[in-house]
Design a protein around this motif. Structure first.
Motif, PDB file in Angstrom:
ATOM      1  N   PHE A 129       0.870  -1.039  -0.123  1.00  0.00           N
ATOM      2  CA  PHE A 129       0.042  -0.015  -0.044  1.00  0.00           C
ATOM      3  C   PHE A 129       1.140   1.113  -0.112  1.00  0.00           C
ATOM      4  N   GLY A 130       0.425   2.430  -0.176  1.00  0.00           N
ATOM      5  CA  GLY A 130       1.123   3.698  -0.298  1.00  0.00           C
ATOM      6  C   GLY A 130       0.319   4.746   0.525  1.00  0.00           C
ATOM      7  N   LEU A 131       0.777   6.045   0.634  1.00  0.00           N
ATOM      8  CA  LEU A 131      -0.025   7.108   1.384  1.00  0.00           C
ATOM      9  C   LEU A 131       0.037   8.161   0.549  1.00  0.00           C
ATOM     10  N   ASP A 132      -1.040   8.592   0.297  1.00  0.00           N
ATOM     11  CA  ASP A 132      -1.280   9.897  -0.509  1.00  0.00           C
ATOM     12  C   ASP A 132      -1.696  11.046   0.625  1.00  0.00           C
ATOM     13  N   CYS A 133      -0.888  12.097   0.491  1.00  0.00           N
ATOM     14  CA  CYS A 133      -1.042  13.139   1.460  1.00  0.00           C
ATOM     15  C   CYS A 133      -1.774  14.406   0.684  1.00  0.00           C
ATOM     16  N   PHE A 134      -2.927  14.941   1.055  1.00  0.00           N
ATOM     17  CA  PHE A 134      -3.086  16.129   0.112  1.00  0.00           C
ATOM     18  C   PHE A 134      -3.459  17.324   0.958  1.00  0.00           C
ATOM     19  N   VAL A 135      -2.698  18.497   0.671  1.00  0.00           N
ATOM     20  CA  VAL A 135      -2.869  19.892   1.225  1.00  0.00           C
ATOM     21  C   VAL A 135      -3.440  20.888   0.610  1.00  0.00           C
ATOM     22  N   ASP A 136      -4.337  21.770   1.513  1.00  0.00           N
ATOM     23  CA  ASP A 136      -4.641  22.843   0.935  1.00  0.00           C
ATOM     24  C   ASP A 136      -4.935  24.116   2.125  1.00  0.00           C
ATOM     25  N   ALA A 137      -5.252  25.086   1.446  1.00  0.00           N
ATOM     26  CA  ALA A 137      -5.217  26.098   2.431  1.00  0.00           C
ATOM     27  C   ALA A 137      -6.098  27.638   1.777  1.00  0.00           C
ATOM     28  N   SER A 138      -6.704  28.346   2.751  1.00  0.00           N
ATOM     29  CA  SER A 138      -7.202  29.653   2.475  1.00  0.00           C
ATOM     30  C   SER A 138      -6.707  30.479   3.204  1.00  0.00           C
ATOM     31  N   THR A 139      -7.266  31.708   3.092  1.00  0.00           N
ATOM     32  CA  THR A 139      -6.847  32.863   4.117  1.00  0.00           C
ATOM     33  C   THR A 139      -7.513  32.485   5.567  1.00  0.00           C
ATOM     34  N   LYS A 140      -8.214  31.504   5.638  1.00  0.00           N
ATOM     35  CA  LYS A 140      -8.610  31.740   7.087  1.00  0.00           C
ATOM     36  C   LYS A 140      -8.057  30.101   8.038  1.00  0.00           C
ATOM     37  N   ALA A 141      -7.792  28.960   6.786  1.00  0.00           N
ATOM     38  CA  ALA A 141      -7.328  27.900   7.649  1.00  0.00           C
ATOM     39  C   ALA A 141      -6.470  27.118   6.507  1.00  0.00           C
ATOM     40  N   ALA A 142      -5.562  26.209   6.983  1.00  0.00           N
ATOM     41  CA  ALA A 142      -4.834  25.117   6.309  1.00  0.00           C
ATOM     42  C   ALA A 142      -5.146  23.891   6.889  1.00  0.00           C
ATOM     43  N   CYS A 143      -5.154  22.667   5.877  1.00  0.00           N
ATOM     44  CA  CYS A 143      -5.601  21.484   6.217  1.00  0.00           C
ATOM     45  C   CYS A 143      -4.647  20.650   5.604  1.00  0.00           C
ATOM     46  N   ALA A 144      -4.760  19.287   6.067  1.00  0.00           N
ATOM     47  CA  ALA A 144      -3.807  18.141   5.371  1.00  0.00           C
ATOM     48  C   ALA A 144      -4.722  16.847   5.753  1.00  0.00           C
ATOM     49  N   THR A 145      -4.725  15.879   4.646  1.00  0.00           N
ATOM     50  CA  THR A 145      -5.333  14.649   4.825  1.00  0.00           C
ATOM     51  C   THR A 145      -4.520  13.643   4.368  1.00  0.00           C
ATOM     52  N   VAL A 146      -4.562  12.607   5.064  1.00  0.00           N
ATOM     53  CA  VAL A 146      -3.586  11.326   4.663  1.00  0.00           C
ATOM     54  C   VAL A 146      -4.483  10.364   4.236  1.00  0.00           C
ATOM     55  N   TYR A 147      -4.359   9.634   3.200  1.00  0.00           N
ATOM     56  CA  TYR A 147      -4.965   8.213   2.718  1.00  0.00           C
ATOM     57  C   TYR A 147      -4.352   7.239   2.482  1.00  0.00           C
ATOM     58  N   LEU A 148      -4.746   6.040   3.010  1.00  0.00           N
ATOM     59  CA  LEU A 148      -4.209   4.676   2.619  1.00  0.00           C
ATOM     60  C   LEU A 148      -4.506   4.328   1.194  1.00  0.00           C
ATOM     61  N   VAL A 149      -3.562   3.909   0.373  1.00  0.00           N
ATOM     62  CA  VAL A 149      -4.006   3.682  -1.048  1.00  0.00           C
ATOM     63  C   VAL A 149      -3.743   2.241  -1.294  1.00  0.00           C
ATOM     64  N   ASP A 150      -4.740   1.424  -1.640  1.00  0.00           N
ATOM     65  CA  ASP A 150      -4.318  -0.111  -1.995  1.00  0.00           C
ATOM     66  C   ASP A 150      -3.792  -0.081  -3.512  1.00  0.00           C
ATOM     67  N   PRO A 151      -3.277  -1.305  -3.950  1.00  0.00           N
ATOM     68  CA  PRO A 151      -3.025  -1.327  -5.306  1.00  0.00           C
ATOM     69  C   PRO A 151      -3.912  -1.142  -6.555  1.00  0.00           C
TER      70      PRO A 151
END
Length: 158
Positions: free
Chosen positions: A62-84
């Protein structure tokens, strides 16, 4: 711990931040419009249908995908487990509000989001310690500024 409530909790934290910046006192009464928004926010979860959350974390490879994004009000990140097969399961999410005392630009907030993402992936890797290390680990951002800053070898200005 999963972070599934991050989109909801960020809005609540923004309401508290707005109330504090507006009223400057914990004893002051909220204006009617702000109180109505707070009531609507508080009752949102009671109106939701149950959401099934698959939590399979130990199927190699498996792998990991991390998505990040932000605005003028907040920043966030999510981590997903990715199967084959390319299916993703949410493992963790984190967010941070922009400070109310300083006006940060969106690119700077995007950089903060990238930092949150790296720290979150590091946390997930520690939790998944052992022979089943994820491969590949990929990071995603929509900010060209952040990609440029990260590729530079010079230290950034504080």
């Amino acid at each position: 711990p999963l972070g599934i409530l991050v989109p909801w909790s960020v809005r609540g934290r923004l309401l508290v931040q707005e109330a504090w910046c507006t009223l400057k006192s914990w004893d002051a009464e909220l204006p009617d419009a702000m109180a109505e928004r707070a009531r609507a926010w508080a009752t949102e979860l009671s109106n939701c249908d149950p959401i099934p959350i698959p939590r399979i974390c130990a199927i190699p490879p498996f792998g990991l995908d991390c998505f990040v994004d932000a605005s003028t009000k907040a920043a966030c990140a999510t981590v997903y487990l990715v199967d084959p097969n390319g299916h993703r399961n949410l493992l963790a999410a984190k967010s941070r509000l922009a400070p109310s005392s300083v006006k940060l630009t969106v690119p700077r907030m995007e950089l903060i989001g990238a930092l949150i993402g790296v720290r979150l992936v590091s946390f997930v890797l520690q939790a998944l310690e052992g022979p089943n290390r994820p491969d590949p680990i990929r990071f995603f951002t929509d900010s060209m500024d952040v990609l440029y800053w990260l590729q530079r070898r010079r230290p950034l200005k504080p």
